[in-house]
Design an enzyme around this catalytic site. Structure first.
Site, short mmCIF file in Angstrom:
data_model
loop_
_atom_site.label_atom_id
_atom_site.label_comp_id
_atom_site.label_asym_id
_atom_site.label_seq_id
_atom_site.Cartn_x
_atom_site.Cartn_y
_atom_site.Cartn_z
N ASP A 189 0.87 -1.18 0.00
CA ASP A 189 0.00 0.00 0.00
C ASP A 189 0.91 1.23 0.00
O ASP A 189 0.88 2.05 0.92
CB ASP A 189 -0.92 -0.01 1.22
CG ASP A 189 -1.98 1.08 1.16
OD1 ASP A 189 -2.17 1.68 0.09
OD2 ASP A 189 -2.63 1.33 2.20
N ASN A 194 1.83 6.50 4.11
CA ASN A 194 2.49 5.33 4.69
C ASN A 194 4.01 5.38 4.61
O ASN A 194 4.68 4.40 4.93
CB ASN A 194 1.97 4.07 4.01
CG ASN A 194 0.51 3.83 4.28
OD1 ASN A 194 -0.03 4.30 5.28
ND2 ASN A 194 -0.16 3.11 3.39
N ASP A 207 1.75 0.95 8.31
CA ASP A 207 0.59 0.28 7.71
C ASP A 207 1.03 -0.82 6.75
O ASP A 207 0.79 -0.76 5.53
CB ASP A 207 -0.32 1.28 7.01
CG ASP A 207 -1.08 2.16 7.99
OD1 ASP A 207 -1.10 1.81 9.19
OD2 ASP A 207 -1.64 3.17 7.58
#
Length: 264
Positions: A189, A194, A207
Site C-alpha cells: 500500500d 504510509n 501500515d
C-alpha cells in the site's frame, strides 16, 4: 496525519495497553472504519501508536512490521495481542511525519524522486526468512471474491485506461494474473501517508498489513495512484517511473494490476 485530541476516558483501553497511555495526551488519528488508531504523546522520545480492530485482523501487520523493523524499515512492535475479542497493536513512534505533510507536498519535484528511489531500494531488499510467501495467491483470491460479490471500485482502472464494464475489467485481471511475479519485497500500500520522512530523510514505513513477496507493479501502481490523488495531477507519473527505473516497469502489467485492484 490528522490527530484530534480526545479524553482518554472516552476509550476503554485494556490493562495491557495502560503502560503506553499513562501520563500521556491521547489523540485519535483513525482514517479507516475498520480500525481505530490512537496516538499517545508522552514525551518526544516516548510516544506510541495504538491500533485496535477485529480479532486476528492485525496479526499480519504485526508480523510484517516486526520483519521490516529488523531491516530498519519500520517502527518497533511493542505489543500485539487479542483482548476481549479485539486485536491491539502498539508501535513506537518513529521520527518525522508522513509524506502528506505540507513540507513535502509543497515540493513535489523533490518528493517524487525520493519516493521512487526509496521504493526501488525496498524492492532490492533481501527478503529471506520472511513471514509468508503467499501474497500473490491471496491477491488473486481477493480479486475473485470481490468480483463474485460485486465489490468494485471501477475508478481505480477507468481513471487511466478509459471506461469499461466490470466484466471487461475482470477479464483483463483474469487473463493477466498468471503474469504476476513474486520476486520483490512489497509494501503493498505504497501511498504517501504510509511513508515517514524526518526532514526529508527516510524514517520508515507504516501500515504494513498488505506487505509480502510479490510483483513490483503492485507498489508502482499505488505510488502512481497516490501521486495523482494527493497532488491532484498526473504530471509526475513519468518522473516517478524514470526515477524508479523505466526498464523495470511494464505498462501492460500496470494495467493488469489496475484491473485487479478494482476488485481488491
Amino acid at each position: 496525519m490528522q490527530r484530534h485530541e480526545i479524553n482518554p476516558h472516552q476509550v476503554t483501553f485494556p490493562r495491557a495497553i495502560q503502560p503506553y497511555i499513562v501520563n500521556s495526551r491521547i489523540f485519535d488519528s483513525s482514517s479507516s472504519p475498520q480500525a481505530r488508531v490512537y496516538y499517545a504523546d508522552h514525551s518526544p522520545d516516548r510516544s506510541y501508536f495504538i491500533k485496535t480492530a477485529a480479532a486476528q485482523s492485525l496479526c499480519r501487520e504485526a508480523a510484517w512490521t516486526t520483519y521490516f523493523h529488523a531491516r530498519n524499515l519500520a517502527p518497533d512492535v511493542l505489543y500485539y495481542g487479542t483482548i476481549g475479542g479485539r486485536d491491539w497493536l502498539v508501535t513506537a513512534r518513529i521520527p518525522g511525519e508522513d509524506c502528506t505533510s505540507p513540507q513535502y507536498m509543497a515540493d513535489p519535484d523533490r518528493l517524487v524522486p525520493l519516493l521512487a528511489h526509496r521504493l526501488r531500494a525496498l524492492h532490492e531488499t533481501d527478503y529471506s526468512n520472511c513471514p509468508e510467501t503467499t501474497r500473490m495467491e491471496r491477491y488473486v483470491q481477493t480479486v475473485q471474491h470481490g468480483y463474485r460479490n460485486g465489490r468494485c471500485d471501477r475508478a481505480l482502472y477507468t481513471t487511466w485506461y478509459g471506461e469499461a464494464t466490470d466484466d471487461e475489467i475482470y477479464r483483463i485481471a483474469r487473463d493477466g494474473w498468471p503474469r504476476l511475479r513474486a520476486d520483490v519485497l512489497l509494501h503493498g500500500d505504497y501511498c504517501l501517508p504510509n511513508v515517514i520522512l524526518d526532514d526529508w530523510k527516510f524514517s520508515g514505513f507504516v501500515d504494513l498489513d498488505c506487505a509480502g513477496i510479490g510483483d513490483r507493479h503492485v507498489d508502482v501502481y499505488w505510488a502512481l495512484w497516490t501521486l495523482q490523488f494527493n497532488l491532484h495531477t498526473n504530471d509526475y507519473r513519468s518522473l516517478f517511473i524514470r526515477e524508479y527505473g523505466a526498464d523495470l516497469v511494464d505498462e501492460e502489467m500496470l494495467r493488469i494490476v489496475a484491473a485487479m485492484e478494482v476488485f481488491g
